[in-house]
Design a protein around this motif. Structure first.
Motif, mmCIF file in Angstrom:
data_model
loop_
_atom_site.group_PDB
_atom_site.id
_atom_site.type_symbol
_atom_site.label_atom_id
_atom_site.label_comp_id
_atom_site.label_asym_id
_atom_site.label_seq_id
_atom_site.Cartn_x
_atom_site.Cartn_y
_atom_site.Cartn_z
ATOM 1 N N THR A 277 0.847 -1.196 0.000
ATOM 2 C CA THR A 277 0.000 0.000 0.000
ATOM 3 C C THR A 277 0.876 1.237 0.000
ATOM 4 N N ALA A 278 0.472 2.210 -0.799
ATOM 5 C CA ALA A 278 1.223 3.470 -0.856
ATOM 6 C C ALA A 278 1.150 4.162 0.500
ATOM 7 N N PRO A 279 2.208 4.873 0.895
ATOM 8 C CA PRO A 279 2.179 5.568 2.185
ATOM 9 C C PRO A 279 1.065 6.605 2.245
ATOM 10 N N ALA A 280 0.498 6.791 3.436
ATOM 11 C CA ALA A 280 -0.564 7.787 3.607
ATOM 12 C C ALA A 280 -0.013 9.185 3.374
ATOM 13 N N PRO A 281 -0.842 10.076 2.814
ATOM 14 C CA PRO A 281 -0.363 11.448 2.598
ATOM 15 C C PRO A 281 -0.056 12.135 3.918
ATOM 16 N N ALA A 282 0.884 13.047 3.883
ATOM 17 C CA ALA A 282 1.249 13.794 5.091
ATOM 18 C C ALA A 282 0.074 14.643 5.542
ATOM 19 N N PRO A 283 -0.136 14.796 6.858
ATOM 20 C CA PRO A 283 -1.252 15.628 7.340
ATOM 21 C C PRO A 283 -1.063 17.080 6.943
ATOM 22 N N ALA A 284 -2.173 17.775 6.763
ATOM 23 C CA ALA A 284 -2.114 19.191 6.427
ATOM 24 C C ALA A 284 -1.478 19.968 7.578
ATOM 25 N N PRO A 285 -0.723 20.998 7.283
ATOM 26 C CA PRO A 285 -0.106 21.783 8.364
ATOM 27 C C PRO A 285 -1.174 22.454 9.220
ATOM 28 N N ALA A 286 -0.881 22.601 10.504
ATOM 29 C CA ALA A 286 -1.824 23.252 11.418
ATOM 30 C C ALA A 286 -1.988 24.716 11.021
ATOM 31 N N PRO A 287 -3.201 25.273 11.187
ATOM 32 C CA PRO A 287 -3.392 26.687 10.855
ATOM 33 C C PRO A 287 -2.544 27.570 11.755
ATOM 34 N N LYS A 288 -2.071 28.666 11.188
ATOM 35 C CA LYS A 288 -1.235 29.572 11.960
ATOM 36 C C LYS A 288 -2.096 30.334 12.964
ATOM 37 N N PRO A 289 -1.569 30.630 14.138
ATOM 38 C CA PRO A 289 -2.349 31.371 15.134
ATOM 39 C C PRO A 289 -2.580 32.800 14.672
ATOM 40 N N PRO A 290 -3.567 33.495 15.258
ATOM 41 C CA PRO A 290 -3.776 34.904 14.918
ATOM 42 C C PRO A 290 -2.539 35.728 15.229
ATOM 43 N N LEU A 291 -2.397 36.816 14.494
ATOM 44 C CA LEU A 291 -1.275 37.724 14.728
ATOM 45 C C LEU A 291 -1.320 38.292 16.146
ATOM 46 N N LEU A 292 -2.529 38.565 16.643
ATOM 47 C CA LEU A 292 -2.687 39.142 17.979
ATOM 48 C C LEU A 292 -4.011 38.667 18.560
ATOM 49 N N THR A 293 -3.984 38.192 19.796
ATOM 50 C CA THR A 293 -5.207 37.852 20.515
ATOM 51 C C THR A 293 -5.128 38.438 21.918
ATOM 52 N N VAL A 294 -6.175 39.159 22.312
ATOM 53 C CA VAL A 294 -6.243 39.712 23.658
ATOM 54 C C VAL A 294 -7.604 39.377 24.251
ATOM 55 N N ALA A 295 -7.680 39.371 25.569
ATOM 56 C CA ALA A 295 -8.941 39.121 26.271
ATOM 57 C C ALA A 295 -9.149 40.220 27.299
ATOM 58 N N THR A 296 -10.398 40.583 27.509
ATOM 59 C CA THR A 296 -10.718 41.546 28.559
ATOM 60 C C THR A 296 -11.408 40.827 29.712
ATOM 61 N N GLU A 297 -11.170 41.324 30.911
ATOM 62 C CA GLU A 297 -11.771 40.736 32.116
ATOM 63 C C GLU A 297 -12.166 41.862 33.063
ATOM 64 N N GLY A 298 -13.423 41.850 33.493
ATOM 65 C CA GLY A 298 -13.924 42.928 34.330
ATOM 66 C C GLY A 298 -13.991 42.626 35.812
ATOM 67 N N TRP A 299 -13.813 41.369 36.203
ATOM 68 C CA TRP A 299 -13.897 41.007 37.625
ATOM 69 C C TRP A 299 -12.488 40.819 38.160
ATOM 70 N N PRO A 300 -12.031 41.681 39.074
ATOM 71 C CA PRO A 300 -10.627 41.657 39.511
ATOM 72 C C PRO A 300 -10.097 40.289 39.925
ATOM 73 N N PRO A 301 -10.841 39.457 40.694
ATOM 74 C CA PRO A 301 -10.260 38.164 41.074
ATOM 75 C C PRO A 301 -9.930 37.269 39.876
ATOM 76 N N ASN A 302 -10.571 37.508 38.749
ATOM 77 C CA ASN A 302 -10.324 36.657 37.583
ATOM 78 C C ASN A 302 -9.134 37.097 36.742
#
Length: 282
Positions: A86-111
């Motif tokens: 059997t022919a070798p399985a094709p190589a898996p597709a490369p993982a998608p690149k992460p976003p250039l910038l990701t930020v999160a906002t949080e309004g509760w101080p303990p978090n």
């Protein structure tokens, strides 16, 4: 929980997908699979080996070994051994690149500290921002804004920080969510409280802020409390459902509900949610 997560996916100048490490546009060329040599069935009535690299079945009525590297079944009636690989399985597709910038906002101080510890190793910055404050970002800074259960979606701010063509995707709490339990302890609530967070009203508010609502799906989900311990746990965790809840303050009602559950079975309430998919025109 986090209020918003915001991502820059494309380069602000070119609009092309961007490598988060180098800042250079990624190569969007797609490599198509090569065309292997096709072949139909191969037949040999006598003779030596037969080799087929690609194709359908091979039949040999007498002769030496048969080798097929890719294709359908191989049959040999008399003769030497038959080999099929059997022919070798094709190589898996490369993982998608992460976003250039990701930020999160949080309004509760303990978090804020907890969210920072979890997200910083993943390349996500956490910004402390009070619930009712403007989002601390420039106009048109993000391709995507996501949220889960915002207290109030600030549509004007969401529209402001999105780039033209950007997306807001979020799950919101709907009207009257688990109000069977709320009203058991607090009594009937005013119509204004019961109808708050209605998806039709939120759609109108989003459109007034300049967003196009391309998808809106509402669900009403059954919730069962099988014992009084589950009720107490829920009200201690979701503290805004019955403000100021303590076992001591509500002991008589808790005892009544305990006896009701024992006699009649689970206390049933309904949770409401709606899923928003909105775009900024452009």
């Amino acid at each position: 929980m986090l209020d918003f997560a915001l991502s820059r996916i494309t380069d602000a100048t070119t609009g092309q997908p961007t490598d988060a490490t180098t800042g250079q546009p990624t190569d969007a060329t797609t490599i198509q699979p090569t065309d292997a040599t096709p072949g139909g069935p191969t037949t040999q009535t006598s003779g030596g080996p037969i080799t087929q690299t690609s194709g359908g079945p091979i039949t040999q009525t007498s002769g030496g070994p048969i080798t097929q590297t890719q294709g359908g079944p191989t049959t040999q009636t008399p003769g030497g051994p038959t080999t099929q690989t059997t022919a070798p399985a094709p190589a898996p597709a490369p993982a998608p690149k992460p976003p250039l910038l990701t930020v999160a906002t949080e309004g509760w101080p303990p978090n804020v500290a907890k969210a920072t510890a979890l997200l910083r190793p993943r390349g996500v910055a956490v910004v402390a921002a009070a619930e009712d404050d403007p989002l601390p970002f420039a106009d048109g800074a993000f391709d995507l804004v996501v949220s889960r259960h915002p207290v109030r979606p600030h549509w004007a701010e969401i529209a402001r920080v999105l780039r033209p063509g950007g997306t807001y995707f979020a799950q919101h709490i709907g009207p009257n969510s688990v109000f069977e339990l709320v009203e058991y302890f607090l009594g009937p609530q005013p119509d204004g409280v019961r109808s708050a967070r209605h998806p039709d009203r939120e759609r109108a508010d989003a459109e007034a802020a300049g967003l196009d609502v391309v998808g809106l799906r509402a669900e009403r989900l059954r919730v069962e409390f099988h014992d009084i311990g589950a009720v107490v746990h829920f009200l201690r965790k979701v503290v805004w459902m019955v403000p100021g809840f303590t076992v001591e303050a509500y002991e008589p009602r808790l005892r009544e509900l305990h006896e009701r559950i024992r006699a009649e079975g689970p206390f049933v309430a309904h949770s409401t949610r709606h899923l928003f998919d909105a775009r900024k025109p452009g």
